[in-house]
Every structure is written in C-alpha cells, then in structure tokens.
Motif scaffolding. Sequence first.
Motif, PDB file in Angstrom:
ATOM      1  N   HIS A 147       0.867  -1.129  -0.097  1.00 56.38           N
ATOM      2  CA  HIS A 147      -0.021  -0.108   0.079  1.00 56.38           C
ATOM      3  C   HIS A 147       0.869   1.339  -0.228  1.00 56.38           C
ATOM      4  O   HIS A 147       0.562   2.123  -0.696  1.00 56.38           O
ATOM      5  CB  HIS A 147      -1.002  -0.015   1.087  1.00 56.38           C
ATOM      6  CG  HIS A 147      -1.795   1.034   1.070  1.00 56.38           C
ATOM      7  ND1 HIS A 147      -2.788   1.181   0.369  1.00 56.38           N
ATOM      8  CD2 HIS A 147      -1.766   2.349   2.021  1.00 56.38           C
ATOM      9  CE1 HIS A 147      -3.668   2.413   0.713  1.00 56.38           C
ATOM     10  NE2 HIS A 147      -3.045   2.956   1.653  1.00 56.38           N
ATOM     11  N   ARG A 282      -8.115  -0.074   7.756  1.00 58.16           N
ATOM     12  CA  ARG A 282      -9.048   0.887   7.249  1.00 58.16           C
ATOM     13  C   ARG A 282      -9.283   0.502   5.684  1.00 58.16           C
ATOM     14  O   ARG A 282      -8.872  -0.521   5.128  1.00 58.16           O
ATOM     15  CB  ARG A 282      -7.862   2.108   6.898  1.00 58.16           C
ATOM     16  CG  ARG A 282      -7.554   3.030   7.910  1.00 58.16           C
ATOM     17  CD  ARG A 282      -6.635   3.928   7.600  1.00 58.16           C
ATOM     18  NE  ARG A 282      -6.088   4.038   6.401  1.00 58.16           N
ATOM     19  CZ  ARG A 282      -4.676   4.873   6.174  1.00 58.16           C
ATOM     20  NH1 ARG A 282      -3.954   5.236   7.009  1.00 58.16           N
ATOM     21  NH2 ARG A 282      -4.626   4.857   4.737  1.00 58.16           N
ATOM     22  N   ASP A 284      -9.397   1.712   2.733  1.00 64.15           N
ATOM     23  CA  ASP A 284      -8.666   2.034   1.624  1.00 64.15           C
ATOM     24  C   ASP A 284      -7.527   1.083   1.451  1.00 64.15           C
ATOM     25  O   ASP A 284      -6.897   0.726   0.382  1.00 64.15           O
ATOM     26  CB  ASP A 284      -8.081   3.473   1.600  1.00 64.15           C
ATOM     27  CG  ASP A 284      -7.239   3.667   2.678  1.00 64.15           C
ATOM     28  OD1 ASP A 284      -7.490   3.439   4.030  1.00 64.15           O
ATOM     29  OD2 ASP A 284      -6.051   4.217   2.732  1.00 64.15           O
ATOM     30  N   ALA A 287      -8.735  -2.383   0.787  1.00 59.96           N
ATOM     31  CA  ALA A 287      -8.890  -2.323  -0.876  1.00 59.96           C
ATOM     32  C   ALA A 287      -8.203  -3.418  -1.556  1.00 59.96           C
ATOM     33  O   ALA A 287      -8.497  -3.565  -2.716  1.00 59.96           O
ATOM     34  CB  ALA A 287      -9.367  -1.335  -1.172  1.00 59.96           C
ATOM     35  N   ASN A 288      -6.944  -3.227  -1.158  1.00 59.98           N
ATOM     36  CA  ASN A 288      -5.896  -3.853  -2.176  1.00 59.98           C
ATOM     37  C   ASN A 288      -6.146  -5.206  -2.258  1.00 59.98           C
ATOM     38  O   ASN A 288      -5.705  -6.120  -3.161  1.00 59.98           O
ATOM     39  CB  ASN A 288      -4.568  -3.813  -1.524  1.00 59.98           C
ATOM     40  CG  ASN A 288      -3.934  -2.357  -1.467  1.00 59.98           C
ATOM     41  OD1 ASN A 288      -3.682  -2.118  -2.340  1.00 59.98           O
ATOM     42  ND2 ASN A 288      -4.076  -1.771  -0.200  1.00 59.98           N
ATOM     43  N   ALA A 293     -12.300  -3.061  -6.400  1.00 58.07           N
ATOM     44  CA  ALA A 293     -11.979  -1.876  -6.266  1.00 58.07           C
ATOM     45  C   ALA A 293     -10.549  -1.586  -6.782  1.00 58.07           C
ATOM     46  O   ALA A 293      -9.764  -0.623  -6.618  1.00 58.07           O
ATOM     47  CB  ALA A 293     -11.629  -1.774  -4.596  1.00 58.07           C
TER      48      ALA A 293
END
Length: 428
Positions: A147, A282, A284, A287-288, A293
Amino acid sequence: MLTLMDLDAAVTSARASFVAAHPEAATWSDRARRVQPGGNTRSVLHVDPFPIRVDRAEGKHLWDLDGHRYVDLLGNYTAGLLGHSPEPVLAAARAALESGWSLGAVHENEVRLAELIVERFPSLDQVRFTNSGTEANMMALAVATHHTGRRKVVVFRNGYHGGVLTFGAEPSPVTVPHDWVLCDFNDLDSVSAAFAEHGVEIAAVLVEPMQGSGGCIPGTPAFLAGLRSLCDDHGALLVFDEVMTSRFSTGGAQQLLGVQPDMTTLGKYLAGGLTFGAFGGRADVMANFDPAAGGTLAHAGTFNNNVASMAAGVAALTEVLSPELLDEVHARGERLRVRLNEAFAAAGLPMCATGVGSLMNVHGTAGPVGTAADLADQDDRLRELFYFHCLANGYYIARRGLIALSIEITDDDIDQFLDVVGSFGTDD
C-alpha cells in the motif's frame, strides 16, 4: 527458607521430584524425541527435563497421563480464554461439522464472524481471516508494504509476532526477511531517530500494545500514542498486534488506550480456542485485496474460513464473551498481579509480576520492569523453581512464568493459588 545460595541444589531437587512423579510423561517424551526434534512440534512447550503430557481437559482443569489434576492458569498461552470446551462453542462447532467441514466455498458464518469483529474493533473497517496470528501479521505487513510502496518495517527488540516474526536483540534466524528497523520498546526517542533516518522508506510500525512472549511488558500510553503521531507525520501505517491483548476489553487494548491503529491483527481466543487469526483495518488499505476496487493482492489459505472456527467464533462472541465478562476477568487479573507482587515482597524474594489484566508474567527479579533490558540479569532459577512448585501443588503455568486467566477461574481459585505462592520458598 529458600536462599539464593541454595538455588542450584533446589532446582536439582525439584527436577528429581518432578521426574519421579511423572513416569508416563517420561516414557512418552522418550518416544516423542525419536520422531520429533525436541520431542514436540511447538517449541514453547519444551521444558527440561520434559513437559507434563496432558490426557484430557475440561472447564478449568487439565489431567495428565500420570493422574495429576491441575488448575489451568496458562490458558494455552492466552488462546484459552474461554476455558476448555465451553458448551455454546462446542455445540456450534459440532453443528458446523455435521454439515460438512471441507467445503472449498464461502459460507454464512464467515460473514457473521466478520461483522461481529468489525463491530467490536472500531479500527477495523474490513477484516480477513487466517489460521493463526503469525499468518495475520505476515499478511498485514504484506499489504502495508504494498500500500505504501515502501520496504522498511519498524519492530521492537524482545517483540514477538508469531513463529516467523520473532525478535530478541536481533531477528530470529527463522524470521522472514523484511527490511527490519529494530528499535527499543517503550523508548520513543529510538523510534523518532529511526524515522529521522529512514522516514520516507518506512512502510509500517508493528507493535504489541503489551509485549506478550517477551514477558508481559506493557507499552506506556505515551509511547503508543507517540507511535501514532510518528506514523501520521511520516505516512507510515501503525499496526497493532492484538493477538494477545484484544482480550483486555471488547475493543482490545486500543480501546483502553484511546489509540487507533491503521491495521490490527488478531488471533488466539476469538474463535473460542480453535485455530484462528485475522487482520484488518482501514477500508482503503484492505481494498488492496478487492478486485472490484482495483486491488491486486491475493490472500490464499485453504482453511482460512474453516467451518469449525467460523462457527465457534460466532458462538464465542454472541453467547459467551460479553463486555461484562471481559471486564470481570480483566479485573480479576489486575487483583492477582497486585497480590502476587505483595506476596513476593512479603517473602523477601527478588521476584515480580508484570502485565495487564488477565495476562501476566512472573520474573526472577524484584523489578521494576519496563523493557527487556530490565530482565537481563534476572535469576531464571527462581522462575524454574516457581514453575515446579506450582505444578507440584496442582497449578499449571508456563515455565517462563506466563499466566493467562480464563473465564473459568474464580476468586476462590485465585485465593487458593496465592496460598501456594505464599508457601514458595518455605518447602522447596
């Protein structure tokens, strides 16, 4: 009365008494060593001259092959918070197995358990399951480095994040080869210096709110809050390893501390004592793992959503582990740790207990203990004698001094255990 001059002789005598009382365990340990290096497949269970060998467990008790019964004060190194075979968990796991246990498919209980865990931990927007806390920490670091696009990870001397994420003064030889930056626990200056030197390269700080395997050494609120600020200032992710400490409250140690990490790793008791791990954080970041997404990370694991653990976890969190019950066992542990220290002081023994709530560790030093450096000169003979003394009197703790209370342990059990502690050194 035990004196420091007598320790070597006392240890020799305690070992001899243990061997004489455990002939079946000796026989099985000999058999085990022929086919298992060290005689086990979990190194923490190694004890000289050999460990007890458990025959069965129920409630708060263990019975060994030599016919001894013990009050279990170890709780499978914190995984056994619910005691042995709590009925709602056992019933749920049985029902799940009766419907098939190797599905190779998604199912309802994994969603239910994910919802329950996200609800309990405000730092978790989303969560994924693993088979252990070790796997959870490995996956958390994988997504953190991906990330951020960075490679370095700050960890702490004396820290433990699983079988392949172990740190003393340096990483263990079996530790996976991330680009580690080792700092000193409870020393914010050492972390600040690391960020000053490597800030744009640091992907994450991985920290236990209390170093568990390292001796139940709590992180100070100022230290943990300072890590949060450093990560914010430098764009790194703060990862709390709450595999052990999540039992401190409904929302774990982070709830008590008022410090919210970017990611949290979990394990141990949350599936009622069955195989379990989890990592999340989190949205975001998580979402990896979401192709819809644009996520490109895969997360494999044949048994990540195994039906027994998922069903057991749902039962544990909905039928057993209420906030009130967690608060009760936490308070009982706080009282025990205080009284242990009072007992050691009253006996004039250079020993102490550190920890938080229902997790604590007995040390062979009078303390105070705030970092691993404070344990460098402890007398391990005292811990060994204490271990054998507890066993001989029907209480099971870890050889290294770890105590992890389950919800089955009562105030009467604590009072009786403290009587045993009070006799330590007078009849050994």
